[in-house]
Design a protein around this motif. Structure first.
Motif, mmCIF file in Angstrom:
data_model
loop_
_atom_site.group_PDB
_atom_site.id
_atom_site.type_symbol
_atom_site.label_atom_id
_atom_site.label_comp_id
_atom_site.label_asym_id
_atom_site.label_seq_id
_atom_site.Cartn_x
_atom_site.Cartn_y
_atom_site.Cartn_z
ATOM 1 N N GLU A 4 -10.769 99.054 -75.972
ATOM 2 C CA GLU A 4 -11.963 100.014 -75.988
ATOM 3 C C GLU A 4 -12.464 100.162 -74.847
ATOM 4 O O GLU A 4 -12.619 98.875 -74.007
ATOM 5 C CB GLU A 4 -12.641 99.139 -77.253
ATOM 6 N N LYS A 5 -13.419 101.099 -74.522
ATOM 7 C CA LYS A 5 -13.710 100.951 -73.040
ATOM 8 C C LYS A 5 -14.800 100.305 -72.825
ATOM 9 O O LYS A 5 -14.695 99.727 -71.537
ATOM 10 C CB LYS A 5 -14.453 102.649 -73.002
ATOM 11 N N ASN A 6 -15.543 99.950 -73.603
ATOM 12 C CA ASN A 6 -16.704 98.820 -73.275
ATOM 13 C C ASN A 6 -15.967 97.570 -72.938
ATOM 14 O O ASN A 6 -16.379 96.950 -71.976
ATOM 15 C CB ASN A 6 -17.718 98.762 -74.575
ATOM 16 N N GLU A 7 -14.974 97.205 -73.437
ATOM 17 C CA GLU A 7 -14.151 95.677 -73.338
ATOM 18 C C GLU A 7 -13.530 95.930 -72.106
ATOM 19 O O GLU A 7 -13.487 94.929 -71.423
ATOM 20 C CB GLU A 7 -13.297 95.612 -74.662
ATOM 21 N N GLN A 8 -12.801 97.094 -71.854
ATOM 22 C CA GLN A 8 -12.111 97.548 -70.482
ATOM 23 C C GLN A 8 -13.260 97.314 -69.462
ATOM 24 O O GLN A 8 -12.830 96.566 -68.303
ATOM 25 C CB GLN A 8 -11.663 98.986 -70.598
ATOM 26 N N GLY A 9 -14.416 97.808 -69.639
ATOM 27 C CA GLY A 9 -15.504 97.637 -68.403
ATOM 28 C C GLY A 9 -15.797 96.120 -68.150
ATOM 29 O O GLY A 9 -15.835 95.624 -66.986
ATOM 30 N N LYS A 10 -16.064 95.487 -69.340
ATOM 31 C CA LYS A 10 -16.141 93.992 -69.162
ATOM 32 C C LYS A 10 -15.230 93.086 -68.348
ATOM 33 O O LYS A 10 -15.400 92.315 -67.590
ATOM 34 C CB LYS A 10 -16.384 93.149 -70.464
ATOM 35 N N ILE A 11 -13.833 93.296 -68.605
ATOM 36 C CA ILE A 11 -12.807 92.941 -68.094
ATOM 37 C C ILE A 11 -12.776 93.194 -66.581
ATOM 38 O O ILE A 11 -12.568 92.386 -65.779
ATOM 39 C CB ILE A 11 -11.696 93.363 -68.798
ATOM 40 N N LEU A 12 -12.988 94.558 -66.436
ATOM 41 C CA LEU A 12 -12.955 94.928 -65.049
ATOM 42 C C LEU A 12 -13.910 94.410 -64.103
ATOM 43 O O LEU A 12 -13.673 93.817 -62.987
ATOM 44 C CB LEU A 12 -12.714 96.383 -64.859
ATOM 45 N N LEU A 13 -15.096 94.334 -64.734
ATOM 46 C CA LEU A 13 -16.157 93.482 -63.916
ATOM 47 C C LEU A 13 -16.017 92.086 -63.624
ATOM 48 O O LEU A 13 -16.326 91.427 -62.773
ATOM 49 C CB LEU A 13 -17.535 93.844 -64.592
ATOM 50 N N GLN A 14 -15.275 91.634 -64.776
ATOM 51 C CA GLN A 14 -15.134 89.952 -64.596
ATOM 52 C C GLN A 14 -14.026 89.829 -63.335
ATOM 53 O O GLN A 14 -14.161 88.799 -62.777
ATOM 54 C CB GLN A 14 -14.383 89.250 -65.826
ATOM 55 N N ILE A 15 -12.970 90.777 -63.647
ATOM 56 C CA ILE A 15 -11.917 90.649 -62.450
ATOM 57 C C ILE A 15 -12.615 91.001 -60.769
ATOM 58 O O ILE A 15 -12.231 90.112 -59.995
ATOM 59 C CB ILE A 15 -10.869 91.822 -62.849
ATOM 60 N N ALA A 16 -13.412 91.654 -60.959
ATOM 61 C CA ALA A 16 -14.011 92.132 -59.631
ATOM 62 C C ALA A 16 -14.828 91.007 -58.984
ATOM 63 O O ALA A 16 -14.727 90.420 -58.093
ATOM 64 C CB ALA A 16 -14.825 93.395 -59.696
ATOM 65 N N ARG A 17 -15.674 90.171 -59.954
ATOM 66 C CA ARG A 17 -16.498 89.200 -59.597
ATOM 67 C C ARG A 17 -15.573 87.866 -59.322
ATOM 68 O O ARG A 17 -15.985 87.127 -58.257
ATOM 69 C CB ARG A 17 -17.749 88.772 -60.732
ATOM 70 N N THR A 18 -14.550 87.648 -59.913
ATOM 71 C CA THR A 18 -13.845 86.638 -60.154
ATOM 72 C C THR A 18 -13.104 86.695 -58.493
ATOM 73 O O THR A 18 -12.914 85.714 -57.851
ATOM 74 C CB THR A 18 -12.881 86.363 -61.006
ATOM 75 N N ALA A 19 -12.612 88.178 -58.342
ATOM 76 C CA ALA A 19 -11.998 88.218 -56.846
ATOM 77 C C ALA A 19 -12.951 87.906 -55.704
ATOM 78 O O ALA A 19 -12.446 87.031 -54.839
ATOM 79 C CB ALA A 19 -11.574 89.429 -56.847
ATOM 80 N N ILE A 20 -14.264 88.152 -55.881
ATOM 81 C CA ILE A 20 -15.128 87.873 -54.748
ATOM 82 C C ILE A 20 -15.431 86.425 -54.649
ATOM 83 O O ILE A 20 -15.650 85.881 -53.844
ATOM 84 C CB ILE A 20 -16.627 88.710 -55.091
ATOM 85 N N SER A 21 -15.702 85.883 -55.915
ATOM 86 C CA SER A 21 -15.930 84.336 -55.941
ATOM 87 C C SER A 21 -14.790 83.523 -55.327
ATOM 88 O O SER A 21 -15.040 82.834 -54.369
ATOM 89 C CB SER A 21 -16.048 83.993 -57.556
ATOM 90 N N ARG A 22 -13.522 83.999 -55.556
ATOM 91 C CA ARG A 22 -12.407 83.455 -55.031
ATOM 92 C C ARG A 22 -12.479 83.476 -53.328
ATOM 93 O O ARG A 22 -11.947 82.526 -52.638
ATOM 94 C CB ARG A 22 -11.065 83.722 -55.553
ATOM 95 N N ALA A 23 -12.715 84.671 -53.009
ATOM 96 C CA ALA A 23 -12.562 84.956 -51.629
ATOM 97 C C ALA A 23 -13.793 84.103 -50.734
ATOM 98 O O ALA A 23 -13.578 83.819 -49.563
ATOM 99 C CB ALA A 23 -12.751 86.279 -51.380
ATOM 100 N N LEU A 24 -15.030 84.035 -51.628
ATOM 101 C CA LEU A 24 -15.792 83.100 -50.962
ATOM 102 C C LEU A 24 -15.793 81.745 -51.352
ATOM 103 O O LEU A 24 -16.804 80.877 -50.719
ATOM 104 C CB LEU A 24 -17.241 83.827 -51.431
ATOM 105 N N HIS A 25 -14.761 81.032 -51.807
ATOM 106 C CA HIS A 25 -14.599 79.935 -52.403
ATOM 107 C C HIS A 25 -15.796 79.574 -53.226
ATOM 108 O O HIS A 25 -16.312 78.183 -53.051
ATOM 109 C CB HIS A 25 -14.366 78.780 -51.227
ATOM 110 N N VAL A 26 -16.401 80.167 -54.251
ATOM 111 C CA VAL A 26 -17.479 79.932 -54.783
ATOM 112 C C VAL A 26 -16.764 79.596 -56.182
ATOM 113 O O VAL A 26 -15.909 80.539 -56.781
ATOM 114 C CB VAL A 26 -18.585 81.056 -55.207
#
Length: 197
Positions: A4-26
């Motif tokens: 479902e699109k809403n769920e898809q969006g939540k997951i993509l946003l999580q992936i984006a934030r997680t990637a940034i967090s990992r890159a910044l070691h947060v």
């Protein structure tokens, strides 16, 4: 994609934030909370990741064509938007909590056929089309979200030319224009849901 699109969006946003967090070691969302093995995430996808801070643009990087698996495309563009957008200083770890993430998933590019600039302008659909401008080695794009600040097609195209480092009134016969649409999700939309739901 059966998700479902809403769920898809939540997951993509999580992936984006997680990637940034990992890159910044947060410390961010743990991998256990995020199922990165869903089949639709391994399908090719083209995305843009936009970061805003206090209502202002803080970084925006993306792909126009679906070459990499969606999960890689989102992760790479999120890190690039945070650390490698040449218009901004790289994001610092202590800024991460003040930044809001938006993910746009692009449709396939569709070339426009036109006989003149006026003809091209008449074909643009405000608030719907993302547009790619190409002339020789000059290239730029605006996501559909940019119509909010540039609502007139003439103004939109003029700024697109300016972004490609050409004059706003530039035109040539071999200019190429393509359009695409996006599905977009913003973290702020989900935080409102939590606050009001």
């Amino acid at each position: 994609m059966s998700v479902e699109k809403n769920e898809q969006g939540k997951i993509l946003l999580q992936i984006a934030r997680t990637a940034i967090s990992r890159a910044l070691h947060v410390p961010g969302i743990s991998a256990a909370e995020l199922d990165e093995n869903m089949p639709w995430l391994s399908e090719p996808g083209a995305t843009f990741v936009t970061l805003t801070q206090w209502g202002e643009l803080r970084g925006c990087i993306g792909s126009l064509q679906a070459c990499d698996p969606l999960i890689e495309d989102v992760s790479n563009n999120a890190i690039s938007a945070a650390l490698h957008d040449p218009r901004f200083m790289p994001l610092a770890a202590d800024e991460l909590e003040t930044v809001s993430v938006e993910v746009s998933l692009l449709s396939e590019l569709q070339s426009l056929d036109f006989t003149s600039e006026a003809d091209a302008l008449a074909q643009l659909r405000p608030d719907i089309d993302g547009v790619v401008f190409e002339y020789g080695s000059y290239r730029s794009t605006f996501l559909p979200q940019v119509w909010e600040s540039l609502p007139q097609p003439q103004q939109f195209l003029a700024k697109l030319k300016s972004k490609a480092r050409l004059s706003e009134n530039f035109w040539a016969e071999d200019v190429k224009l393509s359009r695409y649409t996006v599905s977009k999700w913003r973290e702020t939309d989900y935080s409102k849901e939590c606050a009001h739901g």
